[in-house]
Design a protein around this motif. Sequence first.
Motif, PDB file in Angstrom:
ATOM      1  N   LEU A  28       0.832  -1.208   0.000  1.00  0.00           N
ATOM      2  CA  LEU A  28       0.000   0.000   0.000  1.00  0.00           C
ATOM      3  C   LEU A  28       0.863   1.252   0.000  1.00  0.00           C
ATOM      4  CD1 LEU A  28      -2.844  -1.027   2.482  1.00  0.00           C
ATOM      5  CD2 LEU A  28      -3.103  -0.468   0.058  1.00  0.00           C
ATOM      6  N   THR A  29       2.020   1.183   0.639  1.00  0.00           N
ATOM      7  CA  THR A  29       2.958   2.317   0.627  1.00  0.00           C
ATOM      8  C   THR A  29       3.457   2.587  -0.788  1.00  0.00           C
ATOM      9  OG1 THR A  29       3.678   1.801   2.894  1.00  0.00           O
ATOM     10  CG2 THR A  29       5.125   3.215   1.569  1.00  0.00           C
ATOM     11  N   HIS A  30       3.812   1.515  -1.490  1.00  0.00           N
ATOM     12  CA  HIS A  30       4.264   1.675  -2.881  1.00  0.00           C
ATOM     13  C   HIS A  30       3.127   2.194  -3.765  1.00  0.00           C
ATOM     14  CE1 HIS A  30       8.337   0.153  -2.795  1.00  0.00           C
ATOM     15  NE2 HIS A  30       7.954  -0.858  -2.044  1.00  0.00           N
ATOM     16  N   ALA A  31       1.922   1.709  -3.532  1.00  0.00           N
ATOM     17  CA  ALA A  31       0.776   2.168  -4.318  1.00  0.00           C
ATOM     18  C   ALA A  31       0.531   3.654  -4.088  1.00  0.00           C
ATOM     19  CB  ALA A  31      -0.464   1.362  -3.946  1.00  0.00           C
ATOM     20  N   GLN A  32       0.668   4.098  -2.828  1.00  0.00           N
ATOM     21  CA  GLN A  32       0.457   5.511  -2.529  1.00  0.00           C
ATOM     22  C   GLN A  32       1.547   6.368  -3.162  1.00  0.00           C
ATOM     23  OE1 GLN A  32       2.123   7.923  -0.443  1.00  0.00           O
ATOM     24  NE2 GLN A  32       0.489   9.371  -0.941  1.00  0.00           N
ATOM     25  N   LEU A  33       2.784   5.909  -3.095  1.00  0.00           N
ATOM     26  CA  LEU A  33       3.892   6.664  -3.694  1.00  0.00           C
ATOM     27  C   LEU A  33       3.750   6.760  -5.212  1.00  0.00           C
ATOM     28  CD1 LEU A  33       6.941   5.295  -1.663  1.00  0.00           C
ATOM     29  CD2 LEU A  33       5.990   7.608  -1.570  1.00  0.00           C
ATOM     30  N   SER A  34       3.165   5.743  -5.817  1.00  0.00           N
ATOM     31  CA  SER A  34       3.030   5.739  -7.277  1.00  0.00           C
ATOM     32  C   SER A  34       2.079   6.818  -7.772  1.00  0.00           C
ATOM     33  CB  SER A  34       2.558   4.359  -7.766  1.00  0.00           C
ATOM     34  OG  SER A  34       1.215   4.116  -7.377  1.00  0.00           O
ATOM     35  N   SER A  35       1.273   7.377  -6.873  1.00  0.00           N
ATOM     36  CA  SER A  35       0.356   8.453  -7.278  1.00  0.00           C
ATOM     37  C   SER A  35       1.109   9.730  -7.641  1.00  0.00           C
ATOM     38  CB  SER A  35      -0.645   8.741  -6.153  1.00  0.00           C
ATOM     39  OG  SER A  35       0.009   9.270  -5.008  1.00  0.00           O
ATOM     40  N   GLN A  36       2.410   9.766  -7.342  1.00  0.00           N
ATOM     41  CA  GLN A  36       3.238  10.926  -7.684  1.00  0.00           C
ATOM     42  C   GLN A  36       4.007  10.719  -8.993  1.00  0.00           C
ATOM     43  OE1 GLN A  36       2.842  13.560  -5.595  1.00  0.00           O
ATOM     44  NE2 GLN A  36       1.440  12.165  -4.523  1.00  0.00           N
ATOM     45  N   GLY A  83      -3.747   9.268 -21.466  1.00  0.00           N
ATOM     46  CA  GLY A  83      -3.313  10.534 -20.885  1.00  0.00           C
ATOM     47  C   GLY A  83      -2.248  10.374 -19.819  1.00  0.00           C
ATOM     48  N   ILE A  84      -1.615  11.488 -19.494  1.00  0.00           N
ATOM     49  CA  ILE A  84      -0.495  11.471 -18.549  1.00  0.00           C
ATOM     50  C   ILE A  84      -0.933  11.077 -17.140  1.00  0.00           C
ATOM     51  CG2 ILE A  84      -0.656  13.916 -17.911  1.00  0.00           C
ATOM     52  CD1 ILE A  84       2.435  13.955 -17.992  1.00  0.00           C
ATOM     53  N   GLU A  85      -2.189  11.355 -16.786  1.00  0.00           N
ATOM     54  CA  GLU A  85      -2.671  11.016 -15.450  1.00  0.00           C
ATOM     55  C   GLU A  85      -2.724   9.502 -15.233  1.00  0.00           C
ATOM     56  OE1 GLU A  85      -3.428  13.087 -12.846  1.00  0.00           O
ATOM     57  OE2 GLU A  85      -2.478  14.589 -14.137  1.00  0.00           O
ATOM     58  N   PHE A  86      -2.772   8.748 -16.326  1.00  0.00           N
ATOM     59  CA  PHE A  86      -2.829   7.289 -16.203  1.00  0.00           C
ATOM     60  C   PHE A  86      -1.561   6.736 -15.573  1.00  0.00           C
ATOM     61  CE2 PHE A  86      -2.482   2.926 -18.027  1.00  0.00           C
ATOM     62  CZ  PHE A  86      -3.617   2.393 -17.436  1.00  0.00           C
ATOM     63  N   THR A  87      -0.433   7.465 -15.727  1.00  0.00           N
ATOM     64  CA  THR A  87       0.819   6.998 -15.130  1.00  0.00           C
ATOM     65  C   THR A  87       0.721   6.915 -13.613  1.00  0.00           C
ATOM     66  OG1 THR A  87       1.710   9.253 -15.006  1.00  0.00           O
ATOM     67  CG2 THR A  87       2.191   7.992 -16.992  1.00  0.00           C
ATOM     68  N   LYS A  88      -0.184   7.679 -13.019  1.00  0.00           N
ATOM     69  CA  LYS A  88      -0.313   7.704 -11.560  1.00  0.00           C
ATOM     70  C   LYS A  88      -1.022   6.476 -11.010  1.00  0.00           C
ATOM     71  CE  LYS A  88      -0.570  12.789 -11.558  1.00  0.00           C
ATOM     72  NZ  LYS A  88       0.790  12.988 -11.045  1.00  0.00           N
ATOM     73  N   ILE A  89      -1.806   5.805 -11.843  1.00  0.00           N
ATOM     74  CA  ILE A  89      -2.533   4.614 -11.371  1.00  0.00           C
ATOM     75  C   ILE A  89      -2.013   3.321 -12.000  1.00  0.00           C
ATOM     76  CG2 ILE A  89      -4.628   5.928 -10.897  1.00  0.00           C
ATOM     77  CD1 ILE A  89      -5.829   4.784 -13.472  1.00  0.00           C
ATOM     78  N   LEU A  90      -1.187   3.445 -13.039  1.00  0.00           N
ATOM     79  CA  LEU A  90      -0.674   2.240 -13.706  1.00  0.00           C
ATOM     80  C   LEU A  90       0.100   1.319 -12.765  1.00  0.00           C
ATOM     81  CD1 LEU A  90      -0.242   0.537 -16.253  1.00  0.00           C
ATOM     82  CD2 LEU A  90       1.732   1.987 -16.803  1.00  0.00           C
ATOM     83  N   PRO A  91       1.032   1.829 -11.932  1.00  0.00           N
ATOM     84  CA  PRO A  91       1.745   0.918 -11.028  1.00  0.00           C
ATOM     85  C   PRO A  91       0.807   0.159 -10.089  1.00  0.00           C
ATOM     86  CG  PRO A  91       2.878   3.026 -11.153  1.00  0.00           C
ATOM     87  CD  PRO A  91       1.564   3.207 -11.849  1.00  0.00           C
ATOM     88  N   THR A  92      -0.242   0.826  -9.612  1.00  0.00           N
ATOM     89  CA  THR A  92      -1.196   0.162  -8.725  1.00  0.00           C
ATOM     90  C   THR A  92      -1.957  -0.929  -9.473  1.00  0.00           C
ATOM     91  OG1 THR A  92      -1.450   2.176  -7.402  1.00  0.00           O
ATOM     92  CG2 THR A  92      -3.178   0.503  -7.215  1.00  0.00           C
ATOM     93  N   ILE A  93      -2.338  -0.654 -10.719  1.00  0.00           N
ATOM     94  CA  ILE A  93      -3.022  -1.669 -11.534  1.00  0.00           C
ATOM     95  C   ILE A  93      -2.110  -2.878 -11.740  1.00  0.00           C
ATOM     96  CG2 ILE A  93      -3.924  -2.176 -13.843  1.00  0.00           C
ATOM     97  CD1 ILE A  93      -4.870   0.736 -13.962  1.00  0.00           C
ATOM     98  N   MET A  94      -0.835  -2.625 -12.048  1.00  0.00           N
ATOM     99  CA  MET A  94       0.124  -3.713 -12.229  1.00  0.00           C
ATOM    100  C   MET A  94       0.300  -4.512 -10.945  1.00  0.00           C
ATOM    101  SD  MET A  94       1.243  -3.735 -15.381  1.00  0.00           S
ATOM    102  CE  MET A  94      -0.472  -3.420 -15.755  1.00  0.00           C
ATOM    103  N   SER A 143      11.885  -0.027 -12.500  1.00  0.00           N
ATOM    104  CA  SER A 143      11.183  -1.287 -12.747  1.00  0.00           C
ATOM    105  C   SER A 143       9.709  -1.264 -12.378  1.00  0.00           C
ATOM    106  CB  SER A 143      11.864  -2.418 -11.968  1.00  0.00           C
ATOM    107  OG  SER A 143      13.206  -2.567 -12.361  1.00  0.00           O
ATOM    108  N   PHE A 144       9.310  -0.344 -11.482  1.00  0.00           N
ATOM    109  CA  PHE A 144       7.926  -0.350 -11.018  1.00  0.00           C
ATOM    110  C   PHE A 144       7.190   0.972 -11.263  1.00  0.00           C
ATOM    111  CE2 PHE A 144       4.908   0.306  -7.398  1.00  0.00           C
ATOM    112  CZ  PHE A 144       3.947  -0.605  -7.812  1.00  0.00           C
ATOM    113  N   TYR A 145       7.767   2.077 -10.841  1.00  0.00           N
ATOM    114  CA  TYR A 145       7.066   3.362 -10.959  1.00  0.00           C
ATOM    115  C   TYR A 145       7.072   3.915 -12.385  1.00  0.00           C
ATOM    116  CZ  TYR A 145       7.264   3.455  -5.843  1.00  0.00           C
ATOM    117  OH  TYR A 145       7.121   3.140  -4.519  1.00  0.00           O
ATOM    118  N   TRP A 146       8.150   3.679 -13.101  1.00  0.00           N
ATOM    119  CA  TRP A 146       8.296   4.227 -14.453  1.00  0.00           C
ATOM    120  C   TRP A 146       7.373   3.476 -15.409  1.00  0.00           C
ATOM    121  CZ3 TRP A 146      12.974   2.974 -18.024  1.00  0.00           C
ATOM    122  CH2 TRP A 146      12.936   3.780 -19.168  1.00  0.00           C
TER     123      TRP A 146
END
Length: 265
Positions: A28-36, A83-94, A143-146
């Motif tokens: 959950l910490t990684h998911a929250q950080l991925s929102s940035q 769109g660019i906003e999708f990058t903020k939720i993609l790591p959580t989806i993965m 490997s994860f956020y990008w």
Amino acid sequence: SKCTHVKIITVINSFAILGITLFSITLLTHAQLSSQTRYIADDFCTAAVLQEKGFVESQRHWYENWTGRFSFTAAVTSAEMLGIEFTKILPTIMLLALIVCGWWLASQITHLLQWSYPNRIALCLSLLIASALIQSTPDVIQSFYWQTGTLTYLVSIILVLIWANLLLLVWKRVGNNQPVWHFGVLSAAVLFLNSGFSELAAVLNISVLILMGLFILLKTLSSVQRKLLVQFSLISAIGAGIGLLIVMLAPGNAVREAFYPAHPS
């Protein structure tokens, strides 16, 4: 004794609950950080080509001028169309996909072994696998956020887990002498897609199928079971082989190779 057995099961259940709690906090910490997250490096290049050429022509552009990774280029341009906003939720989806596929695999194994609390232990194991993958990666940002990184590396791991689940389902059906050709079609599709995410995945697909062939050759099986497994393997090999050929024959491979020093040989 029965009392000791109950105590052991209680301890295992307690550890599973503890594991689920701790690993969930980590993820959950990684998911929250991925929102940035935002576009980084290659993301701008692929987005610019998409904007200039459109989806279909972008696939041709990258195949002819840079890489044969057809699944990756389709995935990254699809993501950028959102769109660019999708990058903020993609790591959580993965991450969710990784957990679900890991739970599916672990659940099949725990039920096969007839463990107590199989679903709970499977969830703990899937969260453990996801946590271990993210925590052990040399560069979690890449490997994860990008966006480009997660669509290159993590998607391939998810597809491997899906294929492993299919393999277990096939093994159960083979044990009951039931048809498996439709699972072979699904397997071929998964391996085909996985080949298009990286050259390494394309080669590993073929390697795993070769090992499977050796297993079928050496394992004591009935003629019907051997026939079913051979059928599954051959159909799977078609998908893996076509995927490998598409990656290998891409004109973009030579273009990209020209950017680097010549081989010593």
